[in-house]
Design an enzyme around this catalytic site. Sequence first.
Site, PDB file in Angstrom:
ATOM      1  N   ASP A   1       0.623  -1.585   0.089  1.00 32.62           N
ATOM      2  CA  ASP A   1      -0.062   0.014  -0.155  1.00 32.62           C
ATOM      3  C   ASP A   1       0.749   1.311  -0.009  1.00 32.62           C
ATOM      4  O   ASP A   1       1.888   1.558  -0.189  1.00 32.62           O
ATOM      5  CB  ASP A   1      -0.667   0.129   1.331  1.00 32.62           C
TER       6      ASP A   1
ATOM      7  N   ASP B   1      -7.938   4.657   4.919  1.00 33.87           N
ATOM      8  CA  ASP B   1      -7.136   4.776   4.666  1.00 33.87           C
ATOM      9  C   ASP B   1      -6.439   6.517   5.328  1.00 33.87           C
ATOM     10  O   ASP B   1      -5.544   7.323   5.047  1.00 33.87           O
ATOM     11  CB  ASP B   1      -7.041   5.277   3.388  1.00 33.87           C
TER      12      ASP B   1
END
Length: 437
Positions: free
Chosen positions: A152, A306
């Site tokens: 990520d 996120d």
Amino acid sequence: MSLLLKNVLAIDGQIDLHEVLDIRIKDDLIAEVGKGLSEDGCEVRDLSGCIATPGFVDIHVHLREPGYEYKEDIESGTRAAAHGGMVAVCSMPNTNPVTDSASVIEFILRRSREAGHCRVLPSGACTKGLKGEILAEMGDMARHGAVAFTDDGRGVQDASMMRRVMEYASQFDCPVMSHCQDESLVGAGQINEGKVSTLLGLAGWPAQGEEIQISRDIELCRLTGCQYHVQHVTTARGMELIRQAKANGLPVTCEVTPHHLFLDETDIDDSYNTFLKVNPPLRSKEDASALIDAVVDGTVDALVTDHAPHADFEKDLEFEEAPFGMTGIETSLALYITNLIKPGVITWERLVELLAINPRKILHQPPVMLKPGYPADITITDPDIVWTVTKEEFESKSCNSGFIGCELTGRARDVYVGGIATLLDGAVTELGKGVDA
Ligand code: DOR
């Protein structure tokens, strides 16, 4: 002594539960659920007007420890998570050192046991240093507690490397979670490529930069049979690719964030607010609306934040110089209630699916139900409280939220993790520190 949560609207679609009743917690478990339970020998909390659900889980959170403790650490990030109503988070591996070895996984789990205000499920990197060149020690990480693999912050650029990542992850029964981004197309992109990027003179980042990798990875998923999860989907076409993959029976899931649902590129203006600089970028209004459609029709499996804390001195720079990312874990629940539940876009049952049921399935965690014998991991929400997002509200060390100043409805009131209150009346408890020990 047990704890009695009285007169709470209990919602759990897993067991067709949607009624006002009482929940008795004894030690770390739900002991009894029913109407008019006896108060004898119990501490009683009257939760009239509140909603009890299986505890919420955010599977995309940057806790920043080890290495970037000036932005966030495991104590502050999980404190923020409890404040936002979460009982567990999945941490991302772009730490320093990168979470690409068992020793870093062990470090995160140890720090979480010492200082965490919720459960921490660490993800490990797919490739060493997130560089996309050499496989990370995936087996070792899985053995030591990594629940998923992701690079990520970056996409794995090389298709054969991604194939190997998927093959290895399958052996360890872990999902691969992918930040889909073709760097040759994205380049130095700052915001979505289109009219706004042209007007503001900022380098554009085309939707295809994301869609090409989603499409490639779906084909690699077909090849390897790997459980594949697309992180923070932002475009209508990307979502359509995922919808088709699911219709074809592939083991594909996906997530969206509040900022990609409720903000769009037109929120970025000539004030060049760097809090709105995120990766992937805010897209068009049409894209945001397609994401909401996908939340409604079941294509989206999980809502995540996120949560990406950055210090003021980093965000207080020219747009091109500032890092990507916004915080989110303390505002997400209220944003969903305000924008999805209150206007009748989705039901509470669907929200519970997106925040409690599916996230656990994706990470192969045992289910939590509002039923005797299950762990007392419960989120209690006040659905009607109205509040305004201010920097002072946050428990996170950072305040780079794109929603500052917004008036929202609903927020977590109490949170229980294994029967221990980590949040009471909206305040994070000290008792909850080290709750995952
Ligand atoms: O905006 C983002 N910030 N997107 C990412 O994928 C990484 C994150 C970060 O680590 O700051």
